[in-house]
Design a protein around this motif. Sequence first.
Motif, PDB file in Angstrom:
ATOM      1  N   LEU A   1      -6.543   3.207   6.445  1.00 12.54           N
ATOM      2  CA  LEU A   1      -6.277   4.362   5.583  1.00 12.54           C
ATOM      3  C   LEU A   1      -7.005   5.612   6.079  1.00 12.54           C
ATOM      4  N   ALA A   2      -7.115   5.753   7.403  1.00  8.73           N
ATOM      5  CA  ALA A   2      -7.891   6.859   7.965  1.00  8.73           C
ATOM      6  C   ALA A   2      -7.407   8.222   7.465  1.00  8.73           C
ATOM      7  N   GLY A   3      -6.108   8.368   7.277  1.00 10.83           N
ATOM      8  CA  GLY A   3      -5.562   9.654   6.874  1.00 10.83           C
ATOM      9  C   GLY A   3      -5.746   9.988   5.408  1.00 10.83           C
ATOM     10  N   LEU A   4      -6.211   9.035   4.608  1.00 10.63           N
ATOM     11  CA  LEU A   4      -6.362   9.279   3.174  1.00 10.63           C
ATOM     12  C   LEU A   4      -7.791   9.597   2.763  1.00 10.63           C
ATOM     13  N   ARG A   5      -8.776   9.348   3.635  1.00 13.13           N
ATOM     14  CA  ARG A   5     -10.177   9.745   3.419  1.00 13.13           C
ATOM     15  C   ARG A   5     -10.764   9.137   2.152  1.00 13.13           C
ATOM     16  N   VAL A   6     -11.062   7.858   2.215  1.00 16.59           N
ATOM     17  CA  VAL A   6     -11.733   7.216   1.091  1.00 16.59           C
ATOM     18  C   VAL A   6     -12.742   6.210   1.625  1.00 16.59           C
TER      19      VAL A   6
ATOM     20  N   SER B   1      -8.366  11.688  -3.540  1.00 10.97           N
ATOM     21  CA  SER B   1      -7.071  11.854  -4.183  1.00 10.97           C
ATOM     22  C   SER B   1      -6.621  10.578  -4.883  1.00 10.97           C
ATOM     23  N   GLN B   2      -5.681  10.722  -5.805  1.00  8.27           N
ATOM     24  CA  GLN B   2      -5.144   9.538  -6.482  1.00  8.27           C
ATOM     25  C   GLN B   2      -4.374   8.658  -5.509  1.00  8.27           C
ATOM     26  N   LEU B   3      -3.709   9.283  -4.534  1.00  9.56           N
ATOM     27  CA  LEU B   3      -3.043   8.496  -3.504  1.00  9.56           C
ATOM     28  C   LEU B   3      -4.044   7.587  -2.802  1.00  9.56           C
ATOM     29  N   ALA B   4      -5.190   8.154  -2.431  1.00 18.23           N
ATOM     30  CA  ALA B   4      -6.209   7.381  -1.736  1.00 18.23           C
ATOM     31  C   ALA B   4      -6.766   6.278  -2.628  1.00 18.23           C
ATOM     32  N   GLN B   5      -7.036   6.603  -3.890  1.00 21.15           N
ATOM     33  CA  GLN B   5      -7.584   5.598  -4.805  1.00 21.15           C
ATOM     34  C   GLN B   5      -6.625   4.420  -4.973  1.00 21.15           C
TER      35      GLN B   5
ATOM     36  N   VAL C   1       0.822  -1.208   0.000  1.00 15.41           N
ATOM     37  CA  VAL C   1       0.000   0.000   0.000  1.00 15.41           C
ATOM     38  C   VAL C   1       0.854   1.255   0.000  1.00 15.41           C
ATOM     39  N   LEU C   2       1.859   1.281   0.842  1.00 13.80           N
ATOM     40  CA  LEU C   2       2.722   2.465   0.910  1.00 13.80           C
ATOM     41  C   LEU C   2       3.411   2.693  -0.434  1.00 13.80           C
ATOM     42  N   GLU C   3       3.833   1.609  -1.066  1.00 15.95           N
ATOM     43  CA  GLU C   3       4.494   1.731  -2.367  1.00 15.95           C
ATOM     44  C   GLU C   3       3.534   2.286  -3.418  1.00 15.95           C
ATOM     45  N   ALA C   4       2.277   1.831  -3.382  1.00 15.93           N
ATOM     46  CA  ALA C   4       1.288   2.334  -4.339  1.00 15.93           C
ATOM     47  C   ALA C   4       1.021   3.819  -4.127  1.00 15.93           C
ATOM     48  N   ALA C   5       0.929   4.218  -2.864  1.00 20.39           N
ATOM     49  CA  ALA C   5       0.685   5.631  -2.568  1.00 20.39           C
ATOM     50  C   ALA C   5       1.875   6.491  -2.967  1.00 20.39           C
ATOM     51  N   ALA C   6       3.074   5.978  -2.718  1.00 25.73           N
ATOM     52  CA  ALA C   6       4.280   6.738  -3.074  1.00 25.73           C
ATOM     53  C   ALA C   6       4.380   6.920  -4.582  1.00 25.73           C
ATOM     54  N   ALA C   7       4.024   5.878  -5.329  1.00 28.13           N
ATOM     55  CA  ALA C   7       4.058   5.997  -6.785  1.00 28.13           C
ATOM     56  C   ALA C   7       3.037   7.031  -7.263  1.00 28.13           C
ATOM     57  N   ALA C   8       1.868   7.037  -6.640  1.00 25.79           N
ATOM     58  CA  ALA C   8       0.846   8.013  -7.018  1.00 25.79           C
ATOM     59  C   ALA C   8       1.272   9.430  -6.668  1.00 25.79           C
TER      60      ALA C   8
ATOM     61  N   PRO D   1      -6.710  13.897  -9.744  1.00 23.87           N
ATOM     62  CA  PRO D   1      -6.978  12.458  -9.698  1.00 23.87           C
ATOM     63  C   PRO D   1      -8.062  12.070 -10.706  1.00 23.87           C
ATOM     64  N   ASP D   2      -8.231  10.773 -10.883  1.00 22.63           N
ATOM     65  CA  ASP D   2      -9.303  10.251 -11.723  1.00 22.63           C
ATOM     66  C   ASP D   2     -10.638  10.624 -11.093  1.00 22.63           C
TER      67      ASP D   2
END
Length: 358
Positions: A226-231, A254-258, A46-53, A61-62
Motif C-alpha cells: 500500500l505504498a501509494g496510500l501512506r499508512v 485517508s479513509q481509503l488508506a484506513q 483491498v481494491l474493493e474496500a478502497a473503491a467503496a471508501a 476520514p475518521d
Amino acid sequence: MTTPKLRAELDGIPTYKPGRPPARDEGRPAFKLSSNENPYPPLPGVLEAAAAAAASFNRYPDLACSALTAELAERFGVPAAHVATGTGSVGVAQQLVQATAGAGDEVIYAWRSFEAYPIITQISGARAVQVPLDAGEVHDLDAMAAAITDRTRLVFVCNPNNPTGTAVRRAELERFLDRVPADVLVVLDEAYREFITDPEVPDGVDLYRDRPNVAVLRTFSKAYGLAGLRVGFAVAHEPVADALRKTAVPFGVSQLAQDAAVASLRAEPALLERVRALVAERTRVVEALSGQGWTVPETHANFVWLRLGERTADFAAACERAGATVRPFPGEGVRITIGETEANDLLLRAAEEFRKEL
C-alpha cells in the motif's frame, strides 16, 4: 528583496531522494527496483474496500482511525491506547522526533541507515549523531550505546536496516536496550519485518511489552503493497502513543488508506504466500550475485545491498541501460529491490556483465 524569515535549522537539510522510475525505451521492458515496493497488486478484497471508501471522499476520514486501530490492537495483542497511526512509518517517525527532541537535543542512529532520519532530525532542530555500521554492514550497538549522552532523547534502530538489509539479533538487541537510560526513547523501525525468516531476529512488539521506553514502527507500504496510500503505525506505551496523537497531522490518513489497511490485515493468507515468493526470489538473487563474485551482506528485507564505492554510479547506469533501475547512494553502494522474476533476471545479467569489467 526582503524575504520572510525562516528557521535556520532548515539550512542545509538534505533532500529526500525517492527511487527513480524505470527508464522507458520503446520495445524494451523496464522495471523499477529502486524503492522497495511490492511488485504484486493489492491483496484480495483491498481494491474493493478502497473503491467503496472513495465514494465518500467528500467527507473527512475518521480522525482516530478507529477501525484500523482496533484491528491492529487485536492483531498484536496490545491495548488500543498503545496504537498510533500516521502517514507511513516515516510520518510516524517524524512525529516521534517532534515529540521528543528539539534544539540542543540529540538523536542517534546508525549510518548508513534510512535516509529520512537526518532530515526529520534536522527539521526538529536536534543534532544528529551518526554511528557507523560495523564491518558487516550491521548496527554497531555497542558504539551506539557509548554515544548516548545526557542530551540524547531518541535512538533509531532500523531492523532490518535500510539500505543494507542486515539485522540485529535478540541477544545483542536486548543487551543494548538494557544499557539505554529509561528516559531515552528507542524506536525499533521494522518497516521490513514481514520478510524476516531468521527466528533469532526478534519481533519488536515482544520487546516493547515490558519496556516503556521502546516504540515499534511498522508500515503497510512494503509487504502489504500500500505504498501509494501512506499508512503506517506505531506500537508504544500510552505516554508515547498519546504524544504521537498530539503531533499527528489531523485527518492525515485517508479513509481509503484506513479501509485498505484493514482489508489487508484480513487477507493474511495471501500476504504470507506473496512474502514467501519474494523471500524465495531474494534467496535466488543473493545466491546468483554471490556466485558472480559479489559480496552480498545477509539480507532480511526485500532488497539486497552492494557496496561499490566509486563504481556505484557506473553500476547503476549499467543496470538502467539493461532495463532495471536501482537505487544508488553515490560513493557508497546500491540498493536493489527484489521485484518480478523478469526484473530480477535483467538485474542479474547486468550485474554479471559489469562484474567482468572489475
